[in-house]
Design an enzyme around this catalytic site. Sequence first.
Site, PDB file in Angstrom:
ATOM      1  CG  ASP A 115      -0.359  -0.108   2.512  1.00 38.33           C
ATOM      2  OD1 ASP A 115       0.880  -0.229   2.579  1.00 38.33           O
ATOM      3  OD2 ASP A 115      -1.091  -0.075   3.517  1.00 38.33           O
ATOM      4  CB  SER A 116       4.578   1.743   0.082  1.00 38.34           C
ATOM      5  OG  SER A 116       4.828   0.562  -0.646  1.00 38.34           O
TER       6      SER A 116
ATOM      7  CG  ASP B 152       0.249  -4.074   1.979  1.00 41.71           C
ATOM      8  OD1 ASP B 152       0.363  -5.006   2.791  1.00 41.71           O
ATOM      9  OD2 ASP B 152       1.112  -3.191   1.820  1.00 41.71           O
TER      10      ASP B 152
ATOM     11  CE  LYS C  79       3.023  -6.101   3.688  1.00 43.73           C
ATOM     12  NZ  LYS C  79       2.527  -4.919   4.417  1.00 43.73           N
TER      13      LYS C  79
ATOM     14  CD  GLU D  88       0.329  -1.723   7.615  1.00 46.96           C
ATOM     15  OE1 GLU D  88       0.017  -0.904   8.506  1.00 46.96           O
ATOM     16  OE2 GLU D  88       0.906  -1.395   6.567  1.00 46.96           O
TER      17      GLU D  88
ATOM     18  CD  GLU E 290       7.644  -0.900   7.929  1.00 42.89           C
ATOM     19  OE1 GLU E 290       6.747  -1.637   7.463  1.00 42.89           O
ATOM     20  OE2 GLU E 290       7.869   0.252   7.520  1.00 42.89           O
TER      21      GLU E 290
HETATM   22  O1  KIV Z   1       3.522  -1.199   1.680  1.00 38.80           O
HETATM   23  C1  KIV Z   1       4.691  -1.620   1.691  1.00 38.80           C
HETATM   24  O2  KIV Z   1       5.499  -1.330   0.808  1.00 38.80           O
HETATM   25  C2  KIV Z   1       5.078  -2.499   2.789  1.00 38.80           C
HETATM   26  C3  KIV Z   1       6.511  -2.921   2.898  1.00 38.80           C
HETATM   27  C4  KIV Z   1       7.454  -1.821   3.040  1.00 38.80           C
HETATM   28  C5  KIV Z   1       6.703  -3.973   3.926  1.00 38.80           C
HETATM   29  O3  KIV Z   1       4.269  -2.863   3.572  1.00 38.80           O
END
Ligand code: KIV
Length: 278
Positions: free
Chosen positions: A42-43, A81, A110, A112, A179
């Site tokens: 989600d970055s 994510d 993934k 969080e 992280e």
């Molecule tokens: O969203 C992302 O890029 C991440 C990684 C940096 C682990 O969750």
Amino acid sequence: MKITDFYGYKKTGRKISMITAYDSTMAALAAESAVDCVLVGDSLAMVMHGQDSTIAATVEMMALHTAAVARAVKGKLIVADMPFLSVRKGLQPAMEAVEKLARAGAQAVKIEGLEGHEEIISHIVKSDMPVMGHLGLTPQSINKFGGYKAQGKDQASAERLVAQAQELERLGCFALVLECVPERLAGRITNLLKIPVIGIGAGPATDGQVLVMQDMLGLYGEPPSFVKKYLDGRRLVVDALNNFDSEVKNSVFPETKHGDSERNGEVAEAPYKSALRR
Ligand code: KIV
């Protein structure tokens, strides 16, 4: 790499590499490399959309970028994510989000954090969609943390992270991203869990490492101190753009060989083919 390889790698001590990708161009580069696994993180809200945090990511954004990545990546695990709040609106919306990501090409999601979404994690796992956990500095929680701050630095929060990591394993997560936690804590959690722990800013003791591709290629702003820059991408790209600009303005580019007129149109499609049909 398949999900089932993860456990074998942990047993034999073979480290796992994971890299983010959000679009077909960069995903094709990841696909060509030896990197094990691709994360549609989600970055992308920050790196692709210029937002201030990952909180801006939505399920629709994640699905669109996952589909773009999946078109370029075959034979590597694609993890997507679950964005901010997508697991907090009840089971049905969470499962609809998982379905959108799976249909877009994600082979795992993934998630969080842990508190309050135990039931949903368990339900997703039992629905045969593998789940990767994510603890420590979970960027979706920056408003609660008061910024991008390392986690698990005092005894109480370290013990809480250990318990949460064990709980995520018990709920059926196949791997865990850790992280920005102290190296010793990351090592302790890695040794306690049977599932692989993939670190970012958590030192060398984990079973693998993940980085944001644009960070390690030096393409995106000033990366955090835990990032190693493997390329001065920004410099290289800006230099190339300046070369182009100068050659255009000095009538150096294009040369006759770059034109179409003397080739009866036979190369007209080539650039598009090379970009899209690898
Ligand atoms: O969203 C992302 O890029 C991440 C990684 C940096 C682990 O969750």
